[in-house]
Scaffold this motif. Structure first.
Motif, PDB file in Angstrom:
ATOM      1  N   ASP A   7      -4.360  35.551  -6.122  1.00 54.35           N
ATOM      2  CA  ASP A   7      -5.309  34.528  -4.865  1.00 54.35           C
ATOM      3  C   ASP A   7      -4.223  33.624  -3.809  1.00 54.35           C
ATOM      4  O   ASP A   7      -3.801  32.549  -3.290  1.00 54.35           O
ATOM      5  CB  ASP A   7      -6.022  33.606  -5.665  1.00 54.35           C
ATOM      6  N   PRO A   8      -3.440  34.797  -3.037  1.00 54.93           N
ATOM      7  CA  PRO A   8      -2.918  34.720  -1.560  1.00 54.93           C
ATOM      8  C   PRO A   8      -3.160  33.320  -1.026  1.00 54.93           C
ATOM      9  O   PRO A   8      -2.632  32.618  -0.461  1.00 54.93           O
ATOM     10  CB  PRO A   8      -2.489  35.701  -1.258  1.00 54.93           C
ATOM     11  N   THR A   9      -4.674  32.834  -1.038  1.00 53.10           N
ATOM     12  CA  THR A   9      -4.999  32.297  -0.429  1.00 53.10           C
ATOM     13  C   THR A   9      -5.739  30.697  -0.764  1.00 53.10           C
ATOM     14  O   THR A   9      -5.518  30.199   0.151  1.00 53.10           O
ATOM     15  CB  THR A   9      -6.453  32.403   0.282  1.00 53.10           C
ATOM     16  N   ASP A  10      -5.150  30.435  -1.955  1.00 54.68           N
ATOM     17  CA  ASP A  10      -5.393  29.646  -2.802  1.00 54.68           C
ATOM     18  C   ASP A  10      -4.349  28.680  -2.345  1.00 54.68           C
ATOM     19  O   ASP A  10      -2.392  28.522  -3.164  1.00 54.68           O
ATOM     20  CB  ASP A  10      -5.124  30.038  -4.333  1.00 54.68           C
ATOM     21  N   ASN A  11      -4.205  27.187  -1.474  1.00 55.73           N
ATOM     22  CA  ASN A  11      -3.480  26.588  -0.910  1.00 55.73           C
ATOM     23  C   ASN A  11      -2.348  25.914  -1.967  1.00 55.73           C
ATOM     24  O   ASN A  11      -1.304  25.532  -1.879  1.00 55.73           O
ATOM     25  CB  ASN A  11      -3.468  26.012  -0.142  1.00 55.73           C
ATOM     26  N   SER A  38       6.148  33.915   7.197  1.00 52.94           N
ATOM     27  CA  SER A  38       6.632  32.489   7.332  1.00 52.94           C
ATOM     28  C   SER A  38       7.776  32.443   7.155  1.00 52.94           C
ATOM     29  O   SER A  38       8.249  31.432   7.450  1.00 52.94           O
ATOM     30  CB  SER A  38       5.973  32.104   5.801  1.00 52.94           C
ATOM     31  N   VAL A  65       3.630  33.262  -1.621  1.00 53.63           N
ATOM     32  CA  VAL A  65       1.881  33.029  -2.071  1.00 53.63           C
ATOM     33  C   VAL A  65       1.560  33.776  -3.687  1.00 53.63           C
ATOM     34  O   VAL A  65       2.306  34.137  -4.099  1.00 53.63           O
ATOM     35  CB  VAL A  65       1.511  33.497  -0.920  1.00 53.63           C
ATOM     36  N   ASP A 118       5.541  35.866   2.021  1.00 51.22           N
ATOM     37  CA  ASP A 118       5.140  35.852   2.893  1.00 51.22           C
ATOM     38  C   ASP A 118       5.872  36.254   3.847  1.00 51.22           C
ATOM     39  O   ASP A 118       6.356  35.261   4.833  1.00 51.22           O
ATOM     40  CB  ASP A 118       4.145  34.621   3.334  1.00 51.22           C
ATOM     41  N   LYS A 146       0.658  27.865  -3.237  1.00 53.79           N
ATOM     42  CA  LYS A 146       1.490  28.555  -2.220  1.00 53.79           C
ATOM     43  C   LYS A 146       3.110  26.905  -2.952  1.00 53.79           C
ATOM     44  O   LYS A 146       3.441  26.171  -2.850  1.00 53.79           O
ATOM     45  CB  LYS A 146       0.962  28.332  -1.402  1.00 53.79           C
TER      46      LYS A 146
END
Length: 382
Positions: free
Chosen positions: A67-71, A50, A63, A47, A74
């Motif tokens: 699914d880049p939003t999957d915390n 970041s 990421v 990312d 990460k």
């Protein structure tokens, strides 16, 4: 029955009994190794927003591309200079559901995890360059795809993730499947005019059963009379390191093999290769075989490569079961010659030390063996 016949039968039984070929599992019989070997693309990307330099270390978030939003998937990556010309790479979950094992500080020296400042930091849209020792040494960080290029006097010495073998299984919860009745597996008969289409791909019950077996294989697997339970779930890691312009590499003891490590992946010109990766896993093997990559009494995840100008090394700081592929760099790229080492470990945090050193070993702290001892501690006399 004559005495000689009885003796022959006894000898045959003994040798058949001590044949270790089927007693110890190989990469082909290890789930995590097979998953990594079957992987064809890297699932993680940096990312760019970041990226930052904190206390002299390069840090960023990686990421999960599907699914880049999957915390939960990460990762946090840290790259630092720790001992003279040694670069430390460390990767683990940013917000893991459980802590990932890392070798304790009483095994690794304090110096090995204390960042030293870089002389220069040059950032661009596509990467970052960190240099030290009056710009003699540098590491170029490429963001997309993730890659590290280590240089000395502007000559490439080592490339990390050159072939995108970065692999990281983030911790996750086990999938649960409902134990439904036969109605849950009934085929869909809405299209009565095309019964052949209904059967294509099997019934929903077949798909559900296959998914259950695939999930179960990630948490336990059977070999011979043993069942291996992965209570924390799949958590393997892997990465490739290329030694540029290097003909031979040495290390990863202990194996009953030659000093210069043999390839485990066939090159274009053929040659003598092993059919399996080297295995690192402490074993007490009775009457072990010779000229095989099987594990023996010790496991030191350290590889050294020489060329005319440098002596470089990689220390893969992981104590889990590990497989190591050795291959010609030219087998994977049209670029220069060299050797590529691919590490595949069962679990743990990803921690690696890349040691750069001049070939003329002049007794200074730049010597590769000196730097190695500064990481692990010096040998002690009995």
């Amino acid at each position: 029955m004559s005495f000689s016949l009885l003796l022959s039968l006894l000898v045959c039984c003994i040798f058949c009994g001590v044949d270790g070929a089927n007693k110890f599992r190989s990469c082909a019989q290890s789930g995590f190794c097979q998953r990594q070997k079957a992987s064809t693309a890297m699932d993680y990307a940096i990312d760019i927003d970041s990226v930052q330099i904190i206390h002299g270390a390069f840090e960023c978030i990686m990421v999960y591309k599907p699914d880049p939003t999957d915390n939960s998937k990460k990762l946090k990556l840290s790259l630092s200079r720790v001992i003279d010309s040694t670069i430390r790479l460390f990767v683990t979950e940013q917000q893991g559901i459980r802590p990932r094992y890392q070798l304790k500080d009483d095994i690794v020296s304090e110096k090995a995890r204390r960042a030293l400042p870089f002389d220069n930091v040059e950032q661009s849209e596509n990467g970052c360059t960190l240099s030290w020792n009056h710009n003699k040494y540098a590491v170029q960080i490429e963001y997309a795809p993730f890659k590290l290029v280590l240089t000395r006097d502007n000559v490439v010495e080592m490339v990390v993730n050159e072939f995108e073998k970065f692999y990281f299984e983030a911790y996750r919860e086990r999938k649960q499947f409902d134990d439904g009745g036969d109605d849950d597996c009934a085929p869909n008969n809405d299209d009565d005019d095309n019964p052949d289409e209904q059967q294509e791909g099997g019934t929903p019950c077949d798909s559900k059963e296959a998914a259950k077996k695939a999930e179960a294989a990630l948490w336990e697997e059977r070999f011979s009379t043993h069942t291996f339970y992965y209570d924390e779930g799949p958590a393997s890691i892997g990465l490739d390191f290329s030694f540029v312009d290097t003909t031979f590499v040495y290390g990863i003891p202990e194996h009953a093999s030659q000093l210069a490590l043999k390839n485990t992946v066939m090159s274009s010109d053929g040659g003598d290769v092993y059919s399996e990766p080297y295995r690192l896993w402490n074993l007490d093997v009775f009457e072990y075989k010779l000229d095989v990559p099987d594990a023996l009494y010790g496991a030191i995840p350290y590889v050294l490569g020489y060329n005319a100008r440098s002596s470089n090394a990689v220390l893969w700081m992981n104590s889990a079961e590990t497989y190591v592929d050795v291959m010609d760099r030219a087998a994977n790229t049209d670029g220069g010659d060299g050797k590529t080492i691919r590490w595949m470990s069962d679990s743990g945090a990803m921690e690696a030390f890349m040691i750069l050193s001049d070939a003329d070993r002049d007794g200074t702290d730049a010597d590769y063996l000196q730097q190695y001892y500064e990481i692990t501690g010096y040998p002690q006399l009995p």
